[in-house]
Design a protein around this motif. Structure first.
Motif, PDB file in Angstrom:
ATOM      1  N   ILE A 221       0.849  -1.192   0.000  1.00  0.00           N
ATOM      2  CA  ILE A 221       0.000   0.000   0.000  1.00  0.00           C
ATOM      3  C   ILE A 221       0.882   1.239   0.000  1.00  0.00           C
ATOM      4  O   ILE A 221       1.881   1.308   0.716  1.00  0.00           O
ATOM      5  CB  ILE A 221      -0.931   0.006   1.235  1.00  0.00           C
ATOM      6  CG1 ILE A 221      -1.928  -1.151   1.158  1.00  0.00           C
ATOM      7  CG2 ILE A 221      -1.666   1.332   1.375  1.00  0.00           C
ATOM      8  CD1 ILE A 221      -2.895  -1.073   0.001  1.00  0.00           C
ATOM      9  N   SER A 226      -3.291   4.429  -2.572  1.00  0.00           N
ATOM     10  CA  SER A 226      -3.930   3.118  -2.541  1.00  0.00           C
ATOM     11  C   SER A 226      -4.232   2.698  -1.113  1.00  0.00           C
ATOM     12  O   SER A 226      -3.599   3.188  -0.168  1.00  0.00           O
ATOM     13  CB  SER A 226      -3.028   2.068  -3.214  1.00  0.00           C
ATOM     14  OG  SER A 226      -1.773   1.998  -2.545  1.00  0.00           O
ATOM     15  N   TYR A 239      -8.812  -4.263  -3.378  1.00  0.00           N
ATOM     16  CA  TYR A 239      -7.697  -3.315  -3.388  1.00  0.00           C
ATOM     17  C   TYR A 239      -8.169  -2.059  -4.111  1.00  0.00           C
ATOM     18  O   TYR A 239      -8.762  -2.137  -5.185  1.00  0.00           O
ATOM     19  CB  TYR A 239      -6.504  -3.939  -4.113  1.00  0.00           C
ATOM     20  CG  TYR A 239      -5.351  -2.997  -4.381  1.00  0.00           C
ATOM     21  CD1 TYR A 239      -4.372  -2.786  -3.413  1.00  0.00           C
ATOM     22  CD2 TYR A 239      -5.241  -2.332  -5.597  1.00  0.00           C
ATOM     23  CE1 TYR A 239      -3.296  -1.936  -3.663  1.00  0.00           C
ATOM     24  CE2 TYR A 239      -4.174  -1.477  -5.852  1.00  0.00           C
ATOM     25  CZ  TYR A 239      -3.203  -1.285  -4.873  1.00  0.00           C
ATOM     26  OH  TYR A 239      -2.158  -0.446  -5.117  1.00  0.00           O
ATOM     27  N   LEU A 240      -7.916  -0.895  -3.524  1.00  0.00           N
ATOM     28  CA  LEU A 240      -8.357   0.366  -4.110  1.00  0.00           C
ATOM     29  C   LEU A 240      -7.145   1.177  -4.556  1.00  0.00           C
ATOM     30  O   LEU A 240      -6.145   1.249  -3.846  1.00  0.00           O
ATOM     31  CB  LEU A 240      -9.153   1.192  -3.091  1.00  0.00           C
ATOM     32  CG  LEU A 240     -10.342   0.503  -2.425  1.00  0.00           C
ATOM     33  CD1 LEU A 240     -10.963   1.434  -1.399  1.00  0.00           C
ATOM     34  CD2 LEU A 240     -11.374   0.095  -3.465  1.00  0.00           C
ATOM     35  N   SER A 241      -7.274   1.790  -5.724  1.00  0.00           N
ATOM     36  CA  SER A 241      -6.180   2.587  -6.261  1.00  0.00           C
ATOM     37  C   SER A 241      -6.704   3.949  -6.688  1.00  0.00           C
ATOM     38  O   SER A 241      -7.866   4.093  -7.086  1.00  0.00           O
ATOM     39  CB  SER A 241      -5.558   1.869  -7.467  1.00  0.00           C
ATOM     40  OG  SER A 241      -4.836   2.761  -8.262  1.00  0.00           O
ATOM     41  N   HIS A 242      -5.831   4.941  -6.617  1.00  0.00           N
ATOM     42  CA  HIS A 242      -6.202   6.290  -7.035  1.00  0.00           C
ATOM     43  C   HIS A 242      -6.611   6.322  -8.511  1.00  0.00           C
ATOM     44  O   HIS A 242      -7.388   7.188  -8.925  1.00  0.00           O
ATOM     45  CB  HIS A 242      -5.026   7.244  -6.797  1.00  0.00           C
ATOM     46  CG  HIS A 242      -5.316   8.659  -7.167  1.00  0.00           C
ATOM     47  ND1 HIS A 242      -6.368   9.374  -6.627  1.00  0.00           N
ATOM     48  CD2 HIS A 242      -4.695   9.516  -8.020  1.00  0.00           C
ATOM     49  CE1 HIS A 242      -6.382  10.593  -7.131  1.00  0.00           C
ATOM     50  NE2 HIS A 242      -5.378  10.706  -7.980  1.00  0.00           N
ATOM     51  N   ASN A 243      -6.112   5.390  -9.298  1.00  0.00           N
ATOM     52  CA  ASN A 243      -6.448   5.351 -10.721  1.00  0.00           C
ATOM     53  C   ASN A 243      -7.927   5.056 -10.958  1.00  0.00           C
ATOM     54  O   ASN A 243      -8.476   5.372 -12.000  1.00  0.00           O
ATOM     55  CB  ASN A 243      -5.612   4.281 -11.437  1.00  0.00           C
ATOM     56  CG  ASN A 243      -4.145   4.648 -11.455  1.00  0.00           C
ATOM     57  OD1 ASN A 243      -3.799   5.809 -11.491  1.00  0.00           O
ATOM     58  ND2 ASN A 243      -3.280   3.639 -11.411  1.00  0.00           N
ATOM     59  N   THR A 244      -8.582   4.411  -9.975  1.00  0.00           N
ATOM     60  CA  THR A 244      -9.985   4.041 -10.147  1.00  0.00           C
ATOM     61  C   THR A 244     -10.938   4.963  -9.401  1.00  0.00           C
ATOM     62  O   THR A 244     -12.142   4.772  -9.439  1.00  0.00           O
ATOM     63  CB  THR A 244     -10.217   2.602  -9.639  1.00  0.00           C
ATOM     64  OG1 THR A 244      -9.870   2.542  -8.239  1.00  0.00           O
ATOM     65  CG2 THR A 244      -9.372   1.614 -10.402  1.00  0.00           C
ATOM     66  N   SER A 245     -10.401   5.958  -8.683  1.00  0.00           N
ATOM     67  CA  SER A 245     -11.273   6.828  -7.888  1.00  0.00           C
ATOM     68  C   SER A 245     -11.923   7.895  -8.760  1.00  0.00           C
ATOM     69  O   SER A 245     -11.404   8.269  -9.809  1.00  0.00           O
ATOM     70  CB  SER A 245     -10.478   7.505  -6.763  1.00  0.00           C
ATOM     71  OG  SER A 245      -9.573   8.452  -7.279  1.00  0.00           O
ATOM     72  N   TYR A 263      -6.286  10.243  -0.979  1.00  0.00           N
ATOM     73  CA  TYR A 263      -6.713   9.211  -0.027  1.00  0.00           C
ATOM     74  C   TYR A 263      -8.208   9.357   0.285  1.00  0.00           C
ATOM     75  O   TYR A 263      -8.961   8.376   0.289  1.00  0.00           O
ATOM     76  CB  TYR A 263      -5.863   9.354   1.237  1.00  0.00           C
ATOM     77  CG  TYR A 263      -6.389   8.729   2.498  1.00  0.00           C
ATOM     78  CD1 TYR A 263      -6.434   7.357   2.664  1.00  0.00           C
ATOM     79  CD2 TYR A 263      -6.816   9.526   3.558  1.00  0.00           C
ATOM     80  CE1 TYR A 263      -6.892   6.786   3.844  1.00  0.00           C
ATOM     81  CE2 TYR A 263      -7.276   8.962   4.734  1.00  0.00           C
ATOM     82  CZ  TYR A 263      -7.303   7.598   4.871  1.00  0.00           C
ATOM     83  OH  TYR A 263      -7.766   7.041   6.044  1.00  0.00           O
ATOM     84  N   LEU A 266     -10.408   8.273  -2.622  1.00  0.00           N
ATOM     85  CA  LEU A 266     -10.588   6.826  -2.619  1.00  0.00           C
ATOM     86  C   LEU A 266     -11.684   6.412  -1.642  1.00  0.00           C
ATOM     87  O   LEU A 266     -12.561   5.606  -1.959  1.00  0.00           O
ATOM     88  CB  LEU A 266      -9.284   6.133  -2.219  1.00  0.00           C
ATOM     89  CG  LEU A 266      -8.247   5.871  -3.301  1.00  0.00           C
ATOM     90  CD1 LEU A 266      -7.000   5.283  -2.687  1.00  0.00           C
ATOM     91  CD2 LEU A 266      -8.812   4.937  -4.345  1.00  0.00           C
TER      92      LEU A 266
END
Length: 491
Positions: A221, A226, A239-245, A263, A266
């Motif tokens: 992380i 993320s 798993y969360l990423s800034h690319n998908t927010s 953050y 997200l």
């Protein structure tokens, strides 16, 4: 059984006394400033089942912390079932509520047994239990925010359920990681828990805590970009990423620091109704607890600090009633952004009624810092100087001011947050009036209190003669001054 109440002498030095716990632990979790003179004038009432000449028949006290206002005074009252400590706040006279998280911490701490059979623990042992009790109290409050939890304080403060234990164990593991590195680098880690959802994974045997136990997953992380989403049992959901927010989310961004904006993007992308709890370990070895878009608690250098906006908001309104809610939000966002950036800063908000007097003095001592001065007026003043070294010094100051006017000659409340953060890192103070008009940036204030504390503290005290001054240290601590006295602090 009959109960009687009588006033007894206050003793802050004895670790087994209720008043010791209040002054040395509970009160320090409140950004409200309680002066030493307030503590000295406090009264303590104690419950007993023995009647004497000074005792009055009564009922047991209620476990609580509250602020009471009347026409003549403002008091903060701390009470357990057996003791009630009343402290009159001489420099605080407006309404404020104590937040629920602090009440849970209070209840957790007063229920710690400090006697074991016939022996009492040492002061050091009691202090250690109180420090653990603060974290226990925070976790007991967090578990009440989750769906499906009975919000019964009496049950919560004595026993955490499996969700409260999950929070406590994760905080414990983060504390361990904050004291070490992975391949020479400090690590960051964090999770999001949607507190309005009952979503869980059944028969799942890989949990977030399992991952924290294994060193090889330390770099997985990278906050603020993320984090993991978990359920109420601690199972990893995704798993969360800034690319998908979703960077276009409409939610308030002034309750958290600028360097954690991704953050919070997200967290808001992945939480329904924007209601969540997130705990994260930052690379600067700080642990944060965020609830619904706001950083509420930060563990820094082994101690918990209360960042709740409520106390900041009420304190500013108490001492400057011309500030509106939007202005205070911007000031809070600026303050905590500087606090987390660890660059330090100082900002003064000059009262409108004091502005004329302030500028009169300011123009004499700091005329080269005043953004409202025209370049022609500045050059006229420069021409009056005879010392060539002094002339060269002030000429450079005027050039600096000219650049600052082009960059930031605008209202403080309308400037870009990133620009304000960078401007605050320059030497000197930002000075504005209550309407947000910028009077000076990077101003080296002519100090009255040169020998008291550091340069920023001295500047804040001097500027607080004309309004409110906020000093943020490079360690992230915050102090707010008014008339040279601290009225609020996160320290």
């Amino acid at each position: 059984m009959n109960y009687y109440m009588k006033k007894i002498k206050v003793d802050y030095s004895n670790p087994y006394n209720y008043e010791y716990l209040i002054k040395n632990y509970i009160a320090k979790l409140l950004p409200i400033k309680i002066n030493e003179s307030d503590w000295k004038s406090a009264t303590l009432e104690h419950m007993t089942n023995t009647k004497d000449n000074d005792a009055i028949k009564t009922k047991k006290f209620q476990e609580d912390i509250k602020i009471i206002n009347d026409e003549t005074k403002c008091s903060i009252i701390f009470s357990s079932v057996e003791n009630k400590l009343t402290v009159i706040l001489n420099d605080f006279n407006k309404r404020m509520k104590i937040t629920g998280d602090v009440k849970y911490i209070h209840s957790a701490l007063i229920n710690i047994p400090i006697e074991h059979k016939k022996n009492v623990f040492s002061k050091q042992y009691v202090d250690a239990m109180y420090k653990c009790g603060i974290q226990f109290g925070i976790c007991s409050y967090l578990q009440t925010l989750l769906v499906g939890i009975q919000k019964n304080m009496k049950e919560t403060i004595t026993n955490l359920d499996n969700r409260g234990v999950l929070f406590y164990n994760i905080l414990d593991k983060f504390e361990e990681w904050s004291l070490k590195t992975y391949e020479g680098e400090t690590i960051s880690h964090g999770f999001l828990l949607d507190r309005s959802s009952k979503e869980t994974i059944k028969n799942y045997d890989f949990k977030y805590l399992d991952l924290l136990q294994r060193n090889e997953f330390a770099p997985l992380i990278d906050l603020p970009f993320s984090l993991f989403k978990i359920d109420q049992e601690g199972n990893i959901l995704k798993y969360l990423s800034h690319n998908t927010s979703n960077k276009n989310l409409d939610y308030p961004k002034f309750y958290h620091p600028l360097n954690l904006r991704e953050y919070f993007d997200l967290c808001n992308t992945e939480s329904s109704k924007k209601k969540y709890i997130s705990i994260a370990l930052l690379k600067k070895s700080e642990i944060i607890i965020a609830i619904d878009n706001q950083v509420n608690w930060v563990k820094r250098n082994g101690n918990w600090h209360n960042y709740n906006f409520i106390y900041f908001n009420h304190t500013l309104k108490n001492y400057n009633n011309s500030l509106n809610f939007s202005n205070i939000n911007k000031l809070f966002s600026f303050t905590i952004s500087v606090s987390f950036a660890k660059k330090g800063g100082c900002i003064a908000i000059i009262d409108l009624e004091n502005k004329k007097e302030f500028l009169k003095k300011f123009n004499v001592n700091n005329w080269f810092d005043n953004l409202s001065m025209t370049k022609s007026n500045l050059l006229k003043r420069l021409d009056k100087l005879t010392n060539p070294l002094e002339k060269e010094f002030y000429n450079k100051k005027i050039e600096k001011l000219d650049i600052l006017k082009k960059i930031a000659n605008n209202n403080f409340y309308s400037l870009d947050e990133r620009l304000l953060l960078e401007l605050s890192s320059m030497d000197g103070a930002i000075i504005i009036d209550s309407n947000g008009k910028i009077l000076a940036i990077s101003s080296i204030v002519d100090l009255k209190k040169r020998g008291e504390g550091g340069g920023r503290s001295a500047a804040a005290k001097t500027l607080s003669e004309y309004g409110i001054a906020i000093k943020i240290s490079e360690d992230g601590y915050v102090e707010m001054y008014y008339e040279e006295k601290i009225i609020y602090s996160i320290k």
